[in-house]
Design an enzyme around this catalytic site. Structure first.
Site, PDB file in Angstrom:
ATOM      1  N   HIS A  47       0.826  -1.205   0.000  1.00 57.08           N
ATOM      2  CA  HIS A  47       0.000   0.000   0.000  1.00 57.08           C
ATOM      3  C   HIS A  47       0.859   1.254   0.000  1.00 57.08           C
ATOM      4  CE1 HIS A  47       0.424  -0.935   4.392  1.00 57.08           C
ATOM      5  NE2 HIS A  47       0.622   0.367   4.495  1.00 57.08           N
TER       6      HIS A  47
ATOM      7  N   GLU B 277       7.763   0.924   5.018  1.00 51.37           N
ATOM      8  CA  GLU B 277       7.221  -0.118   5.896  1.00 51.37           C
ATOM      9  C   GLU B 277       7.440  -1.459   5.210  1.00 51.37           C
ATOM     10  OE1 GLU B 277       2.869  -0.199   6.091  1.00 51.37           O
ATOM     11  OE2 GLU B 277       2.970  -0.915   8.154  1.00 51.37           O
TER      12      GLU B 277
ATOM     13  N   HIS C  55       4.115   6.991   3.853  1.00 50.37           N
ATOM     14  CA  HIS C  55       5.047   5.867   3.673  1.00 50.37           C
ATOM     15  C   HIS C  55       4.589   4.942   2.566  1.00 50.37           C
ATOM     16  CE1 HIS C  55       2.236   4.042   6.742  1.00 50.37           C
ATOM     17  NE2 HIS C  55       2.411   2.952   6.014  1.00 50.37           N
TER      18      HIS C  55
HETATM   19 CO    CO Z   1       1.190   1.210   6.304  1.00 53.04          CO
END
Ligand code: CO
Length: 134
Positions: free
Chosen positions: A7, A130, A79
């Site tokens: 994502h 991440e 992020h």
């Molecule tokens: Co995230």
């Protein structure tokens, strides 16, 4: 080592307004809001055919995204999340390469119930990364 883009996270100060933009203006499928007190955020996931957008709003007094929103009052990309097969092996390899893992270096459970880690933006082209175990 990294696999799919899981994502792109966008920090927002008004989660309802952001959800309306994605659901009503852009016509996307969105999830119900999910509170993640351990991460200091509330999230809504936007489901796209090839990836997801994570809308992030602060939860609690010392949310980790509060400073980001103070600098970016309109919101902004916060992020990128990449999938890895084995998060401990990925962390150990990155540490051996000299990359900085944020926090205490131990994975936390993220929004999908999977272990996640964050990597220092200064080591990754100015972008908070991440890692999520696929
Ligand atoms: Co995230």
């Amino acid at each position: 080592m990294i696999g799919r883009l899981n994502h792109v996270a966008i920090a927002v100060s008004d989660l309802d307004a952001a959800t309306r933009i994605y659901r009503d203006t852009l016509g996307a499928r969105v999830s119900a809001p999910l509170s993640l007190p351990e991460h200091g955020v509330i999230t809504v996931f936007v489901e796209l055919p090839n990836t997801k957008i994570e809308l992030l709003a602060p939860l609690g007094e010392d949310s980790p995204i509060a400073k980001f929103l103070a600098r970016n009052p309109d919101g902004g990309i916060h992020h990128l999340s990449y999938e890895v097969d084995d998060i401990i092996a990925a962390r150990d390899r990155l540490k051996a390469e000299g990359a900085r893992v944020l926090g205490n270096g131990e994975p936390k459970i993220g929004a999908h119930g999977k272990p996640v880690l964050f990597l220092h933006p200064k080591d990754f082209c100015g972008t908070l990364v991440e890692l999520e175990e696929a």
